[in-house]
Structures are given as C-alpha cells and as structure tokens.
Design an enzyme around this catalytic site. Structure first.
Site, PDB file in Angstrom:
ATOM      1  N   ASP A 144      22.613   6.828   6.579  1.00  0.00           N
ATOM      2  CA  ASP A 144      21.639   7.645   5.843  1.00  0.00           C
ATOM      3  C   ASP A 144      20.870   8.545   6.804  1.00  0.00           C
ATOM      4  O   ASP A 144      19.639   8.666   6.721  1.00  0.00           O
ATOM      5  CB  ASP A 144      20.679   6.756   5.054  1.00  0.00           C
ATOM      6  N   GLY A 148       7.358   5.234   0.910  1.00  0.00           N
ATOM      7  CA  GLY A 148       8.800   5.399   0.881  1.00  0.00           C
ATOM      8  C   GLY A 148       9.398   4.732  -0.340  1.00  0.00           C
ATOM      9  O   GLY A 148       8.686   4.295  -1.244  1.00  0.00           O
ATOM     10  N   GLY A 177       8.352   0.829   0.017  1.00  0.00           N
ATOM     11  CA  GLY A 177       6.963   0.416   0.131  1.00  0.00           C
ATOM     12  C   GLY A 177       6.118   1.460   0.814  1.00  0.00           C
ATOM     13  O   GLY A 177       6.443   2.650   0.831  1.00  0.00           O
ATOM     14  N   LYS A 183       5.261  -1.116   8.004  1.00  0.00           N
ATOM     15  CA  LYS A 183       5.839  -0.871   6.686  1.00  0.00           C
ATOM     16  C   LYS A 183       5.633  -2.120   5.839  1.00  0.00           C
ATOM     17  O   LYS A 183       6.042  -3.213   6.232  1.00  0.00           O
ATOM     18  CB  LYS A 183       7.336  -0.548   6.827  1.00  0.00           C
TER      19      LYS A 183
END
Length: 455
Positions: free
Chosen positions: A129, A19, A22, A39
C-alpha cells in the site's frame, strides 16, 4: 533495554490525524522527554489480524527511510502503538501544497523511497500500500529532508505469512496483476506490485496527478481507471516537461506483465535513479534494531487488546481520543450495489470481463498521450476513505526560488536519522477543481489537486 511503556508514561501533546483504523496523537514520554507518535486503535474486534500483521511486520524493521516502531501498550479502551514522530507530516500534504515537485526534488525523495522499499524486501516484507499518504517527511534543522515509509497494515512478511493473494491497497496505486487475479488462491509477487506503486508515487510527485486517469475527464470512473491500469495507458501532462531518463524509467515500471517489470535492483542502476545519488543512498545500510519489547511480550499485549479491560485506571488523556467510524473492509473494492464501496473478487472479475480488457502482458508504456492543457488527467485527492483530520505539512525553509534543492547537500554527509531543507527551481501549481461527489475521497480518483479535506 528501555523500560516498557505503560499508559501513565505518556502525556498528550496534540492530535495529529485520524486514519482508517484509529487516531494518531503526538505524545511525550514523561520519563525521557522523547516525542513520539502514538496510534490508538479501539480494543476489541478492531484489533484484528490486520493490526497484528502490521505490528509484527513493522517491529522487525530498522532503516532511515522507515518510521521506527518502538513499542505497544494498553489503556482500558485502546491499544497504543508507539512510533517515531516525524515533523512534517505526510508527503501527500507537501506535494499537494506545491502542486507538483521539480524533477531534482522528486528524484531525491524517490531515491529514499526505493532505499526503504529495497530494505523491506531484503527483510522479507512487502508493503502492498505504498502511496504519498503512507510516506512521511521528517526535517531536522541543518540536515536534508528524510522520507519515511509508514503504515504496514496491508504488508506481508515471508516470516509470518504466505505469498500475497488478496486485492488490497489504494486503487490508483494498485498494480494490474492484483486486479487480474483469477481467484482467492491466485498469488502474485508483492515485490513487483510494490515497484508499480513506487512508479505511481514518482509520477504523482512530478505531475501532481495520477497516471491512469482519463485525460478527457476531470473525474474518472473507477472502471475506466482500472481498464487503463491493466493496459498501462499512461497520460503525461504536456505542460510539465520531464527528462528522457524519467520517461524511460516509467516505460520500464508501468509494464502489465509483472515478470517483465523492472526490479528494485534495476531501478537502482537506472540513470534516473543514479543521477546525483547521495553517498548514503549508494550504501543503503540499515540501522541497529532498537528492541523495547520481546516478540512474546508484543504478542501477549495484542492478545489482551482483543478484550476491553474495565478494571484498568483511565489515563486523563484517554477520554480525549477521537475514534472515527470506519468501514473495516479493505479499500480494494468498489461495489456500487450496496453503495458501500466494497466488492468481492467475483464482482471485480465480472466488471473486468464487461470491460473486455485484454492487455498485452509484455507491453510497456505506449506512445505518450497528451492530456489537455491545464488538466493532466486525474487530479490528486486523498486516499483513505472518510475525511480525516490532519495537520498541514509545514513548508520546508527555502531560498528565494522556493522548493528543496538536493544538490546543496551533495557535499555534506547526511546522518541516517537526520533531515532539513533548501531551495530549488520554482514550481508551478496545476489548476485544481473540486472532487466529484460521485467519486469518494480515498480512491484517488477525484478531480483536481488539493489538500485533504479538513474538519
């Protein structure tokens, strides 16, 4: 309470994707056997206020339509954020693989999306988002598919932060009021902007294309897209019919004046939403909050993550984590002078002024504009900047007609954390073209419908 995580508690199963911040890996807890998504963000300056905001907002949420936050831990080089693993990847990959979804299937996923967003808003969190790439699909054998919202990197919480007052998000999904801010202190309603993004997400599921592309151009320029967004000029592909209820809902969502836009509660009472609404989505109950670390412990780990600790022993899998180079500037921007796709608020206002944009703030969706047959305006391309490695979304097991039929599950209660598949009307794929080299991947402004580029 579960034992706090440490790097040695996990073993690497496979890489999932890369992403903006990371790399995400599928990992197994060696003590419990639990499969989790972790993540990894490089320690140091990349663990900034945005990362802290993402973790603090996410950790307090517990709902069947939100990816569960579990805990954080440190390796010598990385901050690890442990989350629930979802089996079928991003909704983007699922929709792109089919071209578009039948209305009943899109409605079922939209109902889940709205339930998750409603819960966030009740908890004082706005996402800012929402898009297909930030909604994941989880399926467990014998249960209906479950949509789960993820990636709270741009979110804001009434508990920790002020009102939203910055231009962040993915341009194709951003609401007009976010673009039209008059200055850095000009706040806007995060709830209303989330509603707009939900409308874009529904549109993309139904048509496999974005609503504000130029129907005469396969590859729309950013300035033209912004102009169409702030004036709510929507193009409905005529080759894909939708119900009157769907058109009416779009007319109430795509309203430039945020104060006149339909609310989440209004969506929940709209005929499009209430059609074939499963009982659990009518109740929309949260899940018990699974707290594995205290707020104090989480903040302490975040503080430590801002520094690289060379004294820690490196886990055997740490060296296999792929860290990508990224532009840390939010994807709110589109500056062509430096050719780095960043822009200041002043530059954005200047661009809008040059377009002579004067939207009617109370206007809704105008009369249907028909896109050329087989084009449908903008096609679907991945958001998120640079190409990122991603696992293709596995197909839901279906009947001979293909797709998922939510009506099959109406007589069966669906537990809050379970999922599955079935069959639906056959869907047809929208014709695709290559993304224009002048339109960077990640802005949602490419030419045709296609899965995310893979390495």
């Amino acid at each position: 309470m579960a034992v706090p995580a440490c790097a040695d508690s996990f073993e690497l199963v496979k890489k999932l994707n890369e992403g903006q911040q990371g790399t995400s890996n599928l990992m197994r807890n060696k003590l419990t056997g639990e499969m989790v998504a972790v993540k990894f963000i490089q320690r140091g300056p990349k663990v900034d206020k945005s990362v802290e905001r993402e973790i603090l907002c996410h950790r307090g949420l517990s709902h069947g339509n939100i990816v569960k936050f579990l805990e954080v831990f440190l390796t010598p080089e990385y901050l690890g954020i442990v989350m629930e693993y979802t089996s079928h990847g991003e909704m983007f990959d699922y929709v792109a693989s089919k071209g578009h979804l039948a209305e009943a299937e899109a409605r079922y996923f939209f109902q889940q999306l709205i339930c998750g967003v409603e819960y966030c808003h009740k908890m004082g969190v706005v996402h800012r988002d929402l898009k297909l790439e930030n909604t994941l699909l989880h399926v467990e054998e014998g249960h209906a598919p479950r949509v789960k919202i993820c990636d709270f990197g741009y979110s804001k919480s009434m508990r920790y932060h002020s009102m939203p007052n910055s231009t962040v998000g993915t341009p194709a999904y951003i609401a007009p009021e976010v673009f039209l801010r008059s200055g850095p202190d000009d706040a806007y309603s995060g709830e209303a902007s989330d509603v707009w993004s939900c409308g874009v997400l529904l549109f993309v599921m139904l048509f496999g294309t974005y609503p504000f592309g130029d129907p005469k151009e396969g590859n729309a320029s950013i300035s033209k897209v912004i102009e169409r967004i702030v004036t709510a000029r929507v193009s409905f592909p005529p080759e894909i019919p939708i119900s009157r209820e769907a058109v009416d809902l779009f007319s109430k969502i795509f309203v430039p004046d945020a104060s006149q836009r339909i609310s989440i509660s209004g969506i929940r009472s709209h005929p499009f939403f209430t059609t074939n609404l499963p009982w659990e989505f009518q109740v929309n109950a949260p899940l018990p909050l699974e707290v594995r670390q205290s707020d104090e412990d989480t903040r302490s780990i975040l503080q430590e993550a801002r520094h690289v600790d060379t004294s820690m022993q490196v886990p055997f899998w740490d060296r296999d984590i792929v860290e990508m180079e990224i532009n840390p500037t939010p994807v709110s921007s589109m500056d062509t002078e430096a050719n780095d796709w960043t822009i200041t608020a002043d530059e954005l206002r200047d661009m809008l002024a040059c377009m002579d944009v004067a939207p009617d703030p109370c206007a809704g969706v105008p009369a249907m504009q028909q896109a050329p047959q087989g084009l449908g305006g903008m096609g679907l391309c991945a958001a998120g900047g640079k190409s990122r490695q991603s696992t293709p979304s596995p197909a839901l097991s279906t009947g001979s007609s293909g797709g998922f039929d939510p009506l099959q599950w109406r007589s069966h209660p669906v537990p809050a954390a379970t999922h599955s598949n079935a069959s639906s009307d056959q869907v047809q794929r929208v014709s695709s073209t290559e993304v224009s080299s002048s339109s960077p991947a990640g802005l949602g402004l490419g030419g045709g419908l296609h899965p995310r580029p893979r390495r």
